[in-house]
Design an enzyme around this catalytic site. Structure first.
Site, PDB file in Angstrom:
ATOM      1  N   HIS A   1      50.354  84.412  90.871  1.00 18.29           N
ATOM      2  CA  HIS A   1      50.070  85.793  91.076  1.00 18.29           C
ATOM      3  C   HIS A   1      49.411  86.501  89.811  1.00 18.29           C
ATOM      4  O   HIS A   1      49.365  85.891  88.767  1.00 18.29           O
ATOM      5  CB  HIS A   1      51.490  86.753  91.435  1.00 18.29           C
ATOM      6  CG  HIS A   1      52.608  86.665  90.119  1.00 18.29           C
ATOM      7  ND1 HIS A   1      52.654  87.451  89.210  1.00 18.29           N
ATOM      8  CD2 HIS A   1      53.453  85.722  90.081  1.00 18.29           C
ATOM      9  CE1 HIS A   1      53.589  87.369  88.298  1.00 18.29           C
ATOM     10  NE2 HIS A   1      54.193  86.361  88.827  1.00 18.29           N
TER      11      HIS A   1
ATOM     12  N   ASP B   1      49.391  89.754  88.945  1.00 18.40           N
ATOM     13  CA  ASP B   1      49.797  90.849  88.147  1.00 18.40           C
ATOM     14  C   ASP B   1      51.113  90.481  87.052  1.00 18.40           C
ATOM     15  O   ASP B   1      51.400  89.165  87.091  1.00 18.40           O
ATOM     16  CB  ASP B   1      50.683  91.723  89.091  1.00 18.40           C
ATOM     17  CG  ASP B   1      51.751  91.047  89.611  1.00 18.40           C
ATOM     18  OD1 ASP B   1      51.667  89.941  90.444  1.00 18.40           O
ATOM     19  OD2 ASP B   1      53.006  91.769  89.895  1.00 18.40           O
TER      20      ASP B   1
ATOM     21  N   ASP C   1      53.733  84.127  82.377  1.00 10.96           N
ATOM     22  CA  ASP C   1      54.000  84.666  83.580  1.00 10.96           C
ATOM     23  C   ASP C   1      52.959  85.623  84.194  1.00 10.96           C
ATOM     24  O   ASP C   1      53.055  86.737  83.954  1.00 10.96           O
ATOM     25  CB  ASP C   1      55.633  85.239  83.685  1.00 10.96           C
ATOM     26  CG  ASP C   1      55.959  85.721  84.858  1.00 10.96           C
ATOM     27  OD1 ASP C   1      55.571  85.509  86.030  1.00 10.96           O
ATOM     28  OD2 ASP C   1      56.952  86.506  85.077  1.00 10.96           O
TER      29      ASP C   1
ATOM     30  N   GLU D   1      53.550  90.390  92.661  1.00 13.46           N
ATOM     31  CA  GLU D   1      54.921  89.831  92.798  1.00 13.46           C
ATOM     32  C   GLU D   1      56.031  90.506  92.023  1.00 13.46           C
ATOM     33  O   GLU D   1      57.073  90.427  92.483  1.00 13.46           O
ATOM     34  CB  GLU D   1      54.537  88.462  92.198  1.00 13.46           C
ATOM     35  CG  GLU D   1      55.618  87.290  92.488  1.00 13.46           C
ATOM     36  CD  GLU D   1      56.953  87.499  91.219  1.00 13.46           C
ATOM     37  OE1 GLU D   1      57.973  87.183  91.545  1.00 13.46           O
ATOM     38  OE2 GLU D   1      56.503  88.005  90.337  1.00 13.46           O
ATOM     39  N   GLU D   2      55.425  91.123  90.931  1.00 12.69           N
ATOM     40  CA  GLU D   2      56.858  91.619  90.050  1.00 12.69           C
ATOM     41  C   GLU D   2      57.100  92.980  90.587  1.00 12.69           C
ATOM     42  O   GLU D   2      58.201  93.445  90.340  1.00 12.69           O
ATOM     43  CB  GLU D   2      55.959  92.106  88.541  1.00 12.69           C
ATOM     44  CG  GLU D   2      55.437  90.899  88.065  1.00 12.69           C
ATOM     45  CD  GLU D   2      56.488  89.982  87.387  1.00 12.69           C
ATOM     46  OE1 GLU D   2      57.614  89.981  87.639  1.00 12.69           O
ATOM     47  OE2 GLU D   2      56.017  88.824  86.943  1.00 12.69           O
TER      48      GLU D   2
ATOM     49  N   ASP E   1      54.405  77.119  93.876  1.00 14.37           N
ATOM     50  CA  ASP E   1      54.213  78.322  93.313  1.00 14.37           C
ATOM     51  C   ASP E   1      54.884  78.327  92.197  1.00 14.37           C
ATOM     52  O   ASP E   1      55.388  77.431  91.724  1.00 14.37           O
ATOM     53  CB  ASP E   1      54.791  79.480  94.368  1.00 14.37           C
ATOM     54  CG  ASP E   1      54.379  81.129  93.954  1.00 14.37           C
ATOM     55  OD1 ASP E   1      53.589  81.156  92.982  1.00 14.37           O
ATOM     56  OD2 ASP E   1      55.014  81.877  94.611  1.00 14.37           O
TER      57      ASP E   1
ATOM     58  N   HIS F   1      58.263  88.283  80.461  1.00 13.01           N
ATOM     59  CA  HIS F   1      58.918  89.612  80.536  1.00 13.01           C
ATOM     60  C   HIS F   1      59.354  90.414  79.279  1.00 13.01           C
ATOM     61  O   HIS F   1      59.924  91.493  79.432  1.00 13.01           O
ATOM     62  CB  HIS F   1      59.972  89.534  81.420  1.00 13.01           C
ATOM     63  CG  HIS F   1      59.654  89.548  82.922  1.00 13.01           C
ATOM     64  ND1 HIS F   1      60.364  90.113  83.902  1.00 13.01           N
ATOM     65  CD2 HIS F   1      58.639  88.442  83.491  1.00 13.01           C
ATOM     66  CE1 HIS F   1      59.815  89.405  85.283  1.00 13.01           C
ATOM     67  NE2 HIS F   1      58.647  88.603  84.911  1.00 13.01           N
TER      68      HIS F   1
END
Ligand SMILES: *[C@@H]1O[C@H](CO)[C@@H](O)[C@H](O)[C@H]1NC(C)=O
Ligand SMILES: *[C@@H]1O[C@H](CO)[C@@H](O)[C@H](O)[C@H]1NC(C)=O
Length: 596
Positions: free
Chosen positions: A175, A177, A216, A250-251, A279, A565
């Site tokens: 992803h 984002d 991530d 995705e987030e 993934d 994160h």
């Protein structure tokens, strides 16, 4: 290559009569035909022989033993490209390219916030266009060779067409984002969060690319593109079609990105049309003295349950014994005092993982190893394992359904009784359970208190309390849309060829990256699970074989999420290079099997 110059050869004369000439021509013709048929036969034999005995991966179902391991899978027909990649990854030139690719991607802020409006209405999506521009500049060959479709404006779907249409395509996903950076913690970062800074002054084992998304999941996205770009530069053409699918939210659950990409893929290719999918997800790390890679083969479900209490309002100078807020507090306390039971059950991904620990972890405490051996048949032994591994809260959470009271609201003024109070409970549903079972659990758990407080009780659209009981108010449970636990990817038996291909590829990338020749020093592949959900939840219809895995080296930290994160998100140059090695090896290996 320069050819040596032709030398003049002297040919002995055989005469020049017409008849001899014709005869000779006929002889030549038959010799030519004969040669041609021999050649054709050779080519055919060679081709089939290559597939049957030289193809790197022929699937043989393994018997149902504890934690079966596949062989290391090194590409054979594609060995040439694999060696090129392996050599290239050792060079400083490529390392510098790789960290620049990733650092540049980090610099484009692609934050996703909760509750964003659809694409076209919310301007906060628009930075994705800059990200696309960046990718276009950074990966020219990918963009001149692969077919690119933009789905719902910002979803990226690349198709790298294979030449063998008989082979089912596969999906590599990531992803674009990232989660937002908390403005209050910007000062705590070693380098500004969107600098993409590369501290290239040590060795590649401690040099890092810093910034939000470096781990991530821009490392996954750029890792795939880096492998493809390099293979294109070397002239590689895949036999099997590769689809790259990159969502952009995705987030926040993937509603506008992955959901639309999966819909598009279903319309274009049909259901069950892909051999497998990889993934973002787990990597590998040290556990009890051995290194385990744990591709996610399952994912828990989730549901939010709203609890609403409504009672009569009024002036707070003459209050009832319990206000709406007091009742809600009692309900929440009761929930927390009665959590879901979490058990280790046989035939679950968690149990299979524990079997792998028992079979392969070098420093596993002896009593635990013994218990694992016996647990196949003994419930007492199973209980013993449970007690031991559930001391780790991550294991305990993964095995069972969880609950977390995450939001609360109620009351409007200091002298007014609250007419309403509200709480939200977030559940993550165990792979052995369901949304329905979770809701029934909540409904039944709160029934006693509803009765005690004389509330009319509605749960998920159905009246639970008796109609004719005098009511002091209402208790209402309602829920968000349920995400059921994901179907479990097969890892054993007839249908486990993709899992074996992945396992063999993980071992090959791991060994090559460390120049290991002896598999005994290598990595153990064990079925794993993630604590959260990924974009894969939209792809269940496209393939049964979904793996959440990115081959990230998470070392000895024991924290599979690393710094994702939070402050100081970063990745070492070495770990990123190894991810590229994994993706490249996977692409080359996927071409060499007809097992799926
Ligand atoms: C981030 O890294 C820097 C440099 O290593 C360190 O000084 C800082 O304490 C780290 N911040 C946090 C919150 O860990
Ligand atoms: C509920 O109703 C019963 C019977 O009317 C009464 O005895 C009891 O006190 C009530 N409980 C509360 C908390 O109001």
């Amino acid at each position: 290559m320069v050819l040596p110059q032709k030398r003049n050869l002297t040919v002995p004369s055989l005469g020049s009569s017409e008849s001899l000439h014709t005869a000779r021509k006929a002889t030549y013709r038959s010799i030519k035909l004969w040669c041609l048929s021999i050649c054709l036969a050779c080519v055919w034999t060679f081709a089939t022989w290559r597939w049957d005995s030289l193809s790197a991966f022929n699937y043989r179902p393994v018997e149902d033993s504890s934690c079966p391991q596949t062989n290391t899978l090194i590409p054979r027909q594609n060995l040439f490209f694999w060696t090129l990649l392996d050599d290239e990854l050792r060079t400083d030139e490529f390392k510098n390219r790789a960290v620049r690719w990733l650092g540049g991607a980090v610099q484009v802020e692609t934050e996703t916030f909760d509750n964003m409006d659809p694409v076209g209405e919310d301007s906060r999506w628009e930075n994705r266009a800059f990200f696309h521009q960046y990718l276009q500049n950074a990966f020219p060959r990918v963009h001149s060779t692969l077919e690119l479709t933009k789905v719902n404006t910002y979803g990226l779907l690349y198709v790298w067409k294979g030449y063998d249409v008989a082979l089912k395509p596969y999906i590599l996903a990531a992803h674009q984002d990232v989660v937002p950076v908390n403005p209050d913690t910007v000062d705590e970062w070693a380098y500004p969060p969107y600098s993409g800074h590369y501290d290239g002054k040590f060795s590649r084992f401690c040099e890092r690319v810093w910034g939000r998304g470096s781990s991530d999941d821009k490392s996954g996205l750029i890792g795939v593109l880096a492998a493809v770009e390099f293979l294109l530069e070397q002239g590689f053409k895949p036999a099997r079609t590769v689809v790259l699918s990159f969502g952009f939210d995705e987030e926040a659950g993937g509603k506008y990105g992955a959901a639309e990409l999966a819909k598009y893929l279903t319309e274009r290719y049909g259901r069950h049309s892909f051999a497998f999918m990889v993934d973002e997800g787990a990597g590998f790390m040290d556990q009890y003295g051995s290194v385990f890679a744990t591709p996610g083969i399952a994912e828990k479900g989730s549901v939010d349950v709203d609890i609403e209490v409504a009672t009569a309002g009024g002036h707070s100078s003459v209050p009832p014994r319990h206000t709406s807020i007091g009742i809600l507090a009692a309900l929440i306390a009761h929930l927390e005092n009665n959590p879901f039971k979490s058990h280790l059950e046989r035939d679950t991904p968690m149990y299979e993982f524990v079997e792998c620990l028992g079979a392969h972890a070098a420093n596993l405490p002896v009593p635990l190893r013994k218990a694992i051996k016996r647990a196949k048949r003994s419930d007492k032994a199973l209980k013993k394992i449970e007690e031991s591994i559930f001391q780790n809260p991550v294991f305990k959470s993964l095995a069972g359904t969880t609950q977390a009271v995450d939001m609360i609201r109620g009351g409007v003024k200091s002298n007014a009784l609250p007419e309403q109070a509200f709480a939200l409970v977030n559940h993550r549903i165990a792979t052995t359970s369901s949304g329905k079972a979770t809701k029934i659990h909540d409904r039944d758990l709160l029934a006693g208190l509803a009765n005690k407080f004389n509330l009319t009780y509605m749960a998920f659209g159905e009246q639970v309390s008796d109609e004719d009981v005098p009511s002091k108010g209402r208790l209402t449970l309602s829920s968000s849309t349920v995400l059921e636990p994901a179907p479990v990817t097969p890892t054993k038996g007839e249908n486990a060829a993709p899992y074996q291909l992945l396992s063999g590829t993980i071992k090959a990338a791991y060994n090559a990256h460390r120049s290991l020749t002896d598999d005994d020093d290598g990595v153990i592949v064990a079925p794993g699970m993630m604590t959260g959900n990924t974009d894969t939840k939209f792809y269940w219809d496209l393939t049964e074989h979904i793996f959440r895995y990115n081959h990230l080296n998470t070392g000895k930290t024991g924290n599979p999420l690393g710094s994702a994160h939070t402050v100081n998100e970063s990745i070492t140059a070495d770990a990123f290079l190894e991810m590229i090695q994994f993706f490249g090896t996977l692409i080359l290996n996927s071409d060499e099997t007809k097992a799926f």
